[in-house]
Design a protein around this motif. Structure first.
Motif, PDB file in Angstrom:
ATOM      1  N   ALA A 172       0.837  -1.203   0.000  1.00 45.11           N
ATOM      2  CA  ALA A 172       0.000   0.000   0.000  1.00 45.11           C
ATOM      3  C   ALA A 172       0.874   1.256   0.000  1.00 45.11           C
ATOM      4  CB  ALA A 172      -0.923  -0.003   1.216  1.00 45.11           C
ATOM      5  N   VAL A 173       1.938   1.246   0.834  1.00 44.24           N
ATOM      6  CA  VAL A 173       2.821   2.415   0.927  1.00 44.24           C
ATOM      7  C   VAL A 173       3.591   2.603  -0.381  1.00 44.24           C
ATOM      8  CG1 VAL A 173       4.811   3.420   2.126  1.00 44.24           C
ATOM      9  CG2 VAL A 173       3.031   2.245   3.430  1.00 44.24           C
ATOM     10  N   VAL A 174       4.138   1.507  -0.887  1.00 48.23           N
ATOM     11  CA  VAL A 174       4.950   1.542  -2.108  1.00 48.23           C
ATOM     12  C   VAL A 174       4.167   2.171  -3.266  1.00 48.23           C
ATOM     13  CG1 VAL A 174       5.815  -0.003  -3.918  1.00 48.23           C
ATOM     14  CG2 VAL A 174       6.610  -0.272  -1.570  1.00 48.23           C
ATOM     15  N   GLY A 175       2.859   1.904  -3.286  1.00 48.05           N
ATOM     16  CA  GLY A 175       2.014   2.430  -4.347  1.00 48.05           C
ATOM     17  C   GLY A 175       1.994   3.956  -4.422  1.00 48.05           C
ATOM     18  N   SER A 176       2.319   4.594  -3.279  1.00 50.86           N
ATOM     19  CA  SER A 176       2.245   6.059  -3.263  1.00 50.86           C
ATOM     20  C   SER A 176       3.628   6.705  -3.421  1.00 50.86           C
ATOM     21  CB  SER A 176       1.576   6.526  -1.970  1.00 50.86           C
ATOM     22  OG  SER A 176       2.372   6.152  -0.862  1.00 50.86           O
ATOM     23  N   VAL A 177       4.654   5.917  -3.667  1.00 49.95           N
ATOM     24  CA  VAL A 177       6.011   6.471  -3.838  1.00 49.95           C
ATOM     25  C   VAL A 177       6.362   6.482  -5.331  1.00 49.95           C
ATOM     26  CG1 VAL A 177       8.447   6.219  -3.208  1.00 49.95           C
ATOM     27  CG2 VAL A 177       6.675   5.560  -1.572  1.00 49.95           C
ATOM     28  N   PRO A 178       6.800   7.624  -5.851  1.00 49.09           N
ATOM     29  CA  PRO A 178       7.174   7.663  -7.276  1.00 49.09           C
ATOM     30  C   PRO A 178       8.304   6.674  -7.576  1.00 49.09           C
ATOM     31  CG  PRO A 178       7.175   9.865  -6.290  1.00 49.09           C
ATOM     32  CD  PRO A 178       6.994   8.907  -5.176  1.00 49.09           C
ATOM     33  N   GLU A 179       8.289   6.205  -8.801  1.00 48.88           N
ATOM     34  CA  GLU A 179       9.187   5.128  -9.223  1.00 48.88           C
ATOM     35  C   GLU A 179      10.673   5.405  -8.957  1.00 48.88           C
ATOM     36  OE1 GLU A 179       9.722   2.877 -13.375  1.00 48.88           O
ATOM     37  OE2 GLU A 179       7.645   3.441 -12.892  1.00 48.88           O
ATOM     38  N   GLY A 180      11.106   6.609  -9.361  1.00 45.49           N
ATOM     39  CA  GLY A 180      12.531   6.963  -9.219  1.00 45.49           C
ATOM     40  C   GLY A 180      12.958   6.988  -7.760  1.00 45.49           C
ATOM     41  N   LEU A 181      12.118   7.572  -6.909  1.00 45.63           N
ATOM     42  CA  LEU A 181      12.433   7.672  -5.476  1.00 45.63           C
ATOM     43  C   LEU A 181      12.449   6.273  -4.847  1.00 45.63           C
ATOM     44  CD1 LEU A 181      12.952   9.566  -3.092  1.00 45.63           C
ATOM     45  CD2 LEU A 181      10.470   9.664  -2.712  1.00 45.63           C
ATOM     46  N   LEU A 182      11.491   5.465  -5.269  1.00 49.49           N
ATOM     47  CA  LEU A 182      11.426   4.099  -4.741  1.00 49.49           C
ATOM     48  C   LEU A 182      12.675   3.308  -5.139  1.00 49.49           C
ATOM     49  CD1 LEU A 182       9.688   2.040  -3.195  1.00 49.49           C
ATOM     50  CD2 LEU A 182       8.732   1.324  -5.395  1.00 49.49           C
ATOM     51  N   ALA A 183      13.102   3.494  -6.399  1.00 52.67           N
ATOM     52  CA  ALA A 183      14.289   2.777  -6.875  1.00 52.67           C
ATOM     53  C   ALA A 183      15.509   3.178  -6.045  1.00 52.67           C
ATOM     54  CB  ALA A 183      14.519   3.067  -8.352  1.00 52.67           C
ATOM     55  N   LEU A 184      15.628   4.482  -5.743  1.00 52.03           N
ATOM     56  CA  LEU A 184      16.752   4.955  -4.922  1.00 52.03           C
ATOM     57  C   LEU A 184      16.669   4.330  -3.521  1.00 52.03           C
ATOM     58  CD1 LEU A 184      19.179   6.826  -4.368  1.00 52.03           C
ATOM     59  CD2 LEU A 184      17.544   8.644  -3.778  1.00 52.03           C
ATOM     60  N   TYR A 185      15.483   4.368  -2.962  1.00 56.79           N
ATOM     61  CA  TYR A 185      15.267   3.796  -1.628  1.00 56.79           C
ATOM     62  C   TYR A 185      15.682   2.315  -1.610  1.00 56.79           C
ATOM     63  CZ  TYR A 185      12.828   1.839   2.401  1.00 56.79           C
ATOM     64  OH  TYR A 185      12.552   1.155   3.557  1.00 56.79           O
ATOM     65  N   ARG A 187      17.621   0.695  -3.640  1.00 54.21           N
ATOM     66  CA  ARG A 187      19.059   0.504  -3.866  1.00 54.21           C
ATOM     67  C   ARG A 187      19.820   0.744  -2.562  1.00 54.21           C
ATOM     68  NH1 ARG A 187      22.892   4.021  -5.474  1.00 54.21           N
ATOM     69  NH2 ARG A 187      21.454   5.620  -6.205  1.00 54.21           N
ATOM     70  N   LEU A 188      19.460   1.804  -1.851  1.00 52.31           N
ATOM     71  CA  LEU A 188      20.136   2.115  -0.586  1.00 52.31           C
ATOM     72  C   LEU A 188      19.858   1.036   0.456  1.00 52.31           C
ATOM     73  CD1 LEU A 188      19.403   5.957  -0.402  1.00 52.31           C
ATOM     74  CD2 LEU A 188      21.601   4.851  -0.863  1.00 52.31           C
ATOM     75  N   ARG A 189      18.641   0.552   0.456  1.00 54.98           N
ATOM     76  CA  ARG A 189      18.265  -0.483   1.425  1.00 54.98           C
ATOM     77  C   ARG A 189      19.086  -1.753   1.170  1.00 54.98           C
ATOM     78  NH1 ARG A 189      13.894  -4.445   2.783  1.00 54.98           N
ATOM     79  NH2 ARG A 189      13.240  -4.554   0.609  1.00 54.98           N
ATOM     80  N   ALA A 190      19.251  -2.082  -0.121  1.00 52.22           N
ATOM     81  CA  ALA A 190      20.014  -3.289  -0.460  1.00 52.22           C
ATOM     82  C   ALA A 190      21.482  -3.124  -0.049  1.00 52.22           C
ATOM     83  CB  ALA A 190      19.902  -3.562  -1.958  1.00 52.22           C
ATOM     84  N   GLN A 191      22.005  -1.889  -0.224  1.00 49.73           N
ATOM     85  CA  GLN A 191      23.419  -1.642   0.090  1.00 49.73           C
ATOM     86  C   GLN A 191      23.658  -1.500   1.591  1.00 49.73           C
ATOM     87  OE1 GLN A 191      24.274   1.927  -2.066  1.00 49.73           O
ATOM     88  NE2 GLN A 191      24.481   0.900  -4.040  1.00 49.73           N
ATOM     89  N   GLY A 234      24.675   7.843   3.861  1.00 51.99           N
ATOM     90  CA  GLY A 234      24.118   7.840   2.507  1.00 51.99           C
ATOM     91  C   GLY A 234      22.625   7.629   2.394  1.00 51.99           C
ATOM     92  N   VAL A 235      21.915   7.375   3.506  1.00 53.09           N
ATOM     93  CA  VAL A 235      20.470   7.129   3.389  1.00 53.09           C
ATOM     94  C   VAL A 235      19.736   8.438   3.077  1.00 53.09           C
ATOM     95  CG1 VAL A 235      20.568   5.203   5.026  1.00 53.09           C
ATOM     96  CG2 VAL A 235      19.819   7.465   5.826  1.00 53.09           C
TER      97      VAL A 235
END
Ligand SMILES: [Zn+2]
Length: 245
Positions: A172-185, A187-191, A234-235
């Motif tokens: 539900a939350v992910v649905g409201s986050v723009p694609e680019g911002l989500l991708a950055l999030y 990537r940072l989470r994975a790192q 870096g977060v």
């Protein structure tokens, strides 16, 4: 990157959900029941070996007893035959003497074998006790194993419920986050294990370091919809009224 402050704040909800999901995953692999079960399984293997060993001893003794019983039967039959011959009276004085002599030795042998059989029966009884004691111990260990497995399954089911619920909330939350911002999030989470954190009282919520003067003045200059990052870890730093800027 730009994102409205409200959108940036949803990243905090996402980060919170991800922390919980990480906790669930960690908990699943470190349930105390898992160590307990490994220990009980080792005990069960030892108990099974003990049952097998006791049962083997018992089987050997029973085989010995069967053999001895057959021998006793043969000796008894021999004695009976000698007695019948003597009773029949159809034998010479010489034969009578021989038969009596033989009968005496047969009876001695029979008494010896019967003593041996009696002793064997006592050992069989002791071995039977040993088998039931070992079986009782195995049953007790299996019972404990079953209990621990049930507790593990219950804990896993609880974790599964939390995980499902949190995963739904995440979607539900992910649905409201723009694609680019989500991708950055992501990537940072994975790192780094964390994608975004609240800047609270000038401290990064992820690495807990206080921002220095330069970093703070940079942040003050940034527009509210600028996506800013912690210089240390870096977060994505989410600014709110608590940020102390
Ligand atoms: Zn940081």
């Amino acid at each position: 990157m730009k994102a409205a402050p409200a959108v940036q704040r949803t990243l905090l909800d996402l980060a919170e959900i991800d922390i919980e999901l990480n906790r669930v995953a960690h908990r699943r692999g470190s349930l105390p029941e898992l160590t307990e079960i490994t220990g009980i399984e080792a005990e069960a293997a030892t108990s099974r070996d003990a049952v097998t060993a006791a049962a083997t001893v018992l089987a050997d003794l029973r085989r010995d007893a069967d053999r001895l019983e057959k021998e006793v039967d043969q000796v008894r039959a021999r004695g009976k035959r000698d007695e019948d011959l003597l009773k029949g009276g159809n034998v010479s004085a010489r034969q009578v003497a021989d038969l009596e002599h033989e009968l005496e030795s047969v009876r001695r042998r029979q008494a010896l074998l019967e003593d041996e059989l009696l002793e064997l029966m006592e050992r069989i009884e002791a071995a039977e006790t040993q088998v039931s004691v070992a079986e009782g111990e195995l049953a007790e260990v299996r019972q404990r194993l079953g209990d621990a497995e049930r507790r593990r399954d219950e804990a896993l089911a609880d974790l599964g419920t939390v995980e499902t619920r949190r995963t739904e909330a995440r979607e539900a939350v992910v649905g409201s986050v723009p694609e680019g911002l989500l991708a950055l999030y992501e990537r940072l989470r994975a790192q780094k294990g964390t994608g975004a954190a609240l800047l609270r009282a000038r401290r990064c919520g992820a690495c807990r370091l206080e921002l220095d003067r330069t970093a703070l003045s940079e942040l003050r200059k940034a527009a509210p919809d600028d996506v800013v990052r912690c210089e240390e870890c870096g977060v994505i730093l989410v600014r709110t009224g608590e940020s102390g800027l």
